[in-house]
Write an enzyme that holds these catalytic residues in place. Structure first.
Site, PDB file in Angstrom:
ATOM      1  CE  LYS A 192      -4.496   0.802   0.270  1.00 53.36           C
ATOM      2  NZ  LYS A 192      -5.631  -0.080  -0.023  1.00 53.36           N
ATOM      3  CG  ASP A 236      -7.298   3.414  -0.504  1.00 49.90           C
ATOM      4  OD1 ASP A 236      -7.686   2.242  -0.462  1.00 49.90           O
ATOM      5  OD2 ASP A 236      -7.433   4.186   0.471  1.00 49.90           O
TER       6      ASP A 236
HETATM    7  N1  GLU Z   1      -7.464   0.268  -2.549  1.00 50.18           N
HETATM    8  C1  GLU Z   1      -8.241  -0.860  -2.905  1.00 50.18           C
HETATM    9  C2  GLU Z   1      -8.253  -1.880  -1.781  1.00 50.18           C
HETATM   10  O1  GLU Z   1      -8.157  -1.557  -0.657  1.00 50.18           O
HETATM   11  C3  GLU Z   1      -7.839  -1.458  -4.243  1.00 50.18           C
HETATM   12  C4  GLU Z   1      -6.426  -1.914  -4.361  1.00 50.18           C
HETATM   13  C5  GLU Z   1      -6.060  -2.398  -5.754  1.00 50.18           C
HETATM   14  O2  GLU Z   1      -6.895  -2.472  -6.639  1.00 50.18           O
HETATM   15  O3  GLU Z   1      -4.879  -2.688  -5.934  1.00 50.18           O
HETATM   16  O4  GLU Z   1      -8.425  -3.054  -1.950  1.00 50.18           O
END
Ligand code: GLU
Length: 446
Positions: free
Chosen positions: A126, A166
């Protein structure tokens, strides 16, 4: 905390001071793992947990940029590459003034288990920045994204680390980030980011996927009690991507989705949220939910500063941000007869609130399972990119539905196997942990 895991828990807290959200996410996982560690002592012996709680790599960097008046700003960028046992690091970028290392680590930690549950070969990571895109012009956002990617690009790659959106990072930001990555690397590497535009490597149904997936998960949970989502009253918090498409899917399945919210307040619309109007305000005008109430007419009421969980409901879908649903809110929901709570956001329900819901016998879908449809569809986007294909909306949506049903079944079976039938938190944590731990164990001391 089970006695078996107390020393590890204390040690991780000691080594990671000042990161309350990470501590919370960690505690929620550790509390549920005793049964699997007792049943499988080889995992305990290999000190898998000690390894999993330590990110493989943490990158922190300066992001200087200039606003439209020529003033210089300095933000902090981060990427936590948490675990790549199952595939390239995968997880979104969050741009929000609250972002700090502890928040990125909580999100990255959750992402490991969530991504494992999808079964699609993606590791966990992340990233983000304390940059606040709100009120910034497109040109300012572009300059920020270019500066951010100028530093981050060296750590990315379709087989290495694949960011996505996100909070605060949507199609616009992914476009600017992708353009800068392409310029710097001189590579047309579609699979390096997901959530791309449809004309240049994006996937149909990616924008919808997190919200759709969460509604499907809630429907699966209700089915286990012989109930149908159709006809239920649904409350949704937030008004971003996840919230909008949760409302859309809930309505498509015959439920009454009556709320949306932002940091200033919430709106309740007894006729059901008019999605087109809300989308126009949020996605085109980048406005607030108070604008919705003003334009919608008498069926909609705006409550400034209130809690959307005061609104009586059958199914609650927290889809805004972490810790938005606390114990008081949970008690109010229970008093009003809520049947199911399913997390569209990451860790929106506090541990005390989860306890209140569980004690009242409310179905509770943790984000790791319930909101995995977004990242799962990112993996489908990567598959299409690798094969230079573009699947139809229904093809992607069918696969998403299959994946969500599979996650639901896996989580339920795991909970049952470990003696806690109906405990989706335990089931999701153990099922995700086993997949990552087994892969790490097979790959040597990593
Ligand atoms: N931010 C989203 C999550 O928490 C998507 C992450 C992504 O698609 O890589 O799953």
């Amino acid at each position: 905390m089970p006695a078996l895991l107390q020393p590890l828990h204390a040690e991780v807290l000691r080594r990671n001071p000042g990161e309350p959200e990470f501590h919370q996410a960690l505690g929620e996982v550790l509390e549920t793992l005793e049964p699997v560690l007792t049943a499988r002592p080889e995992l305990l012996e290999a000190r898998l947990l000690e390894r999993i709680v330590e990110p493989e790599r943490q990158i922190i960097f300066r992001v200087p940029w200039q606003d439209d008046q020529g003033r210089i700003h300095v933000n902090r960028g981060m990427r936590v590459e948490f675990n790549s046992a199952l595939g390239p690091y995968k997880g979104g970028l969050r741009f929000h003034p609250s972002v700090n290392l502890g928040i990125v680590k909580f999100l990255g930690f959750e992402q490991i288990f969530k991504n494992a549950l999808t079964g699609l070969g993606i590791g966990g990571g992340k990233g983000g920045s304390d940059f606040d895109p709100r009120g910034r012009s497109d040109a300012e956002v572009m300059r920020f994204c270019q500066s951010f990617m100028t530093e981050l690009h060296r750590h990315l790659g379709e087989h290495t680390d694949v960011p996505a959106g996100d909070i605060g990072v949507g199609g616009r930001e992914i476009g600017y980030l992708f353009g800068q990555y392409r310029r710097i690397t001189n590579r047309w590497e579609a699979g390096v980011l997901t959530g791309k535009g449809l004309g240049w490597g994006g996937s149909l149904a990616r924008a919808e996927a997190t919200g759709y997936g969460n509604v499907l998960f809630a429907a699966e949970m209700l089915k286990t009690r012989g109930a149908d989502l159709a006809g239920q009253r649904v409350t949704v918090s937030g008004s971003g991507n996840v919230a909008l498409y949760s409302i859309q899917k809930a309505q498509a399945l015959g439920a009454h989705a009556v709320t949306a919210s932002d940091s200033a307040g919430y709106v309740v619309d007894e006729k059901g949220i008019d999605l087109e109007l809300l989308q126009q305000i949020k996605e085109v005008e980048r406005g607030r939910v108070s604008d919705y109430a003003e334009r919608r007419g008498p069926s909609a009421r705006y409550v400034p500063g209130g809690s959307v969980w005061d609104v009586p409901t059958d199914v609650a879908l927290p889809s805004a941000t972490q810790n938005e649903l606390d114990a008081d809110a949970a008690r109010t929901l229970v008093r009003n007869g809520v049947k199911a709570v399913s997390e569209g956001a990451n860790m929106p329900t506090t541990p005390e609130a989860v306890r209140v819901l569980r004690e009242a016998g409310v179905l509770f879908g943790p984000g790791k399972a319930a909101n995995a449809g977004g990242v799962a569809t990112s993996a489908l986007e990567m598959q299409q990119n690798a094969g230079r294909e573009a699947w139809s909306f229904s093809e992607v949506e069918d696969r998403l539905a299959f994946i969500m049903r599979d996650i639901h079944a896996t989580v339920r079976d795991t909970a049952e196997r470990y003696g806690a039938p109906g405990d989706y938190v335990l089931g999701a944590n153990i099922a995700g942990f086993e997949r990552v731990a087994d892969a790490m164990n097979a790959q040597g001391l990593i």
